[in-house]
Enzyme design. Structure first.
Site, short mmCIF file in Angstrom:
data_model
loop_
_atom_site.label_atom_id
_atom_site.label_comp_id
_atom_site.label_asym_id
_atom_site.label_seq_id
_atom_site.Cartn_x
_atom_site.Cartn_y
_atom_site.Cartn_z
CG ASP A 7 -1.79 1.18 1.35
OD1 ASP A 7 -2.46 1.49 0.35
OD2 ASP A 7 -1.82 1.80 2.42
CG ASP A 9 -1.92 7.42 0.04
OD1 ASP A 9 -1.01 8.21 -0.21
OD2 ASP A 9 -2.82 7.13 -0.77
#
Length: 234
Positions: A7, A9
């Site tokens: 991922d 953010d």
């Protein structure tokens, strides 16, 4: 293929590029500052709470892409990358990515944030492969529509399966992959991979990781002091 999924953010970044981009647009006058900032903050709160309507959010976040010509958007993005994203890269991110490269893994960033914002961030991190939410782009402009399923919650699984099919890879590649994330919204994909890892997790994911016995690491510590310490739940 040995696949390492990340991922972006609040995982590889110590912050949220999507939310930060909205604030940056308000500051440079690309949008009505008060109205856009309120909506941007509201959508981010919904994201953190796990209640975000991703289609409504995409309609909102694509508006500036439609309203401005591409050269202007690209100039703003270049400023944004230097001023906001470079300082946001988590201290332990480079070491984690380097370890997986050294192991011969295929690195892939998979993010709900749209590709206009995230493609150059992936390039900054030296990660060639990116699956992101895709805004439709036709005749030199963004249309405001989606070009594919949003890369969010279960949509990440759908998009990853499509990415694997396009490369002639079995879905078993996903089942054997590792995936690093901070967010409750990524629990579906974390459950679908062989090696889920929580990273500076939000409270909901941290609790889920403890229940499931998943490792929980931090990338936000000083790298020299030993970033990515393992806080495996006992």
């Amino acid at each position: 293929m040995r696949l390492a999924l990340f991922d972006l953010d609040n995982t590889l970044l110590a912050g949220d590029s999507d939310h930060a981009w909205g604030r940056f647009l308000a500051e440079v006058g690309a949008v009505d500052a008060d109205t856009y900032t309120r909506a941007n903050d509201d959508f981010y709160a919904q994201y953190l709470a796990g209640t975000l309507d991703i289609y409504e959010f995409c309609r909102f976040v694509f508006q500036p892409l439609v309203a401005h010509p591409l050269p202007r958007l690209e100039r703003w993005r270049e400023e944004f990358l230097g001023e906001r994203i470079q300082p946001m890269i988590a201290p332990g991110a480079a070491d984690l990515l380097a370890r997986h490269r050294a192991a011969g893994d295929t690195l892939l960033i998979i993010t709900a944030t749209n590709s206009f914002v995230t493609r150059p961030i992936a390039d900054m991190l030296g990660v060639e492969n990116l699956i992101a939410t895709e805004p439709e782009f036709l005749d030199g402009r963004y249309t405001g529509e989606l070009a594919a399923t949003p890369c969010f919650q279960e949509g990440k699984i759908e998009r990853l399966k499509g990415w694997l099919r396009d490369r002639g890879e079995s879905e078993q590649t996903m089942a054997k992959a590792c995936f690093y994330s901070d967010s409750r919204n990524d629990i579906p994909l974390l459950e679908a991979v062989g090696e889920p890892v929580a990273v500076d997790a939000d409270p909901a994911l941290a609790a889920h990781a403890r229940e499931r016995g998943w490792p929980h690491i931090s990338l936000r510590e000083d790298a020299a002091a030993g970033a990515t310490r393992d806080r495996r739940a006992g």
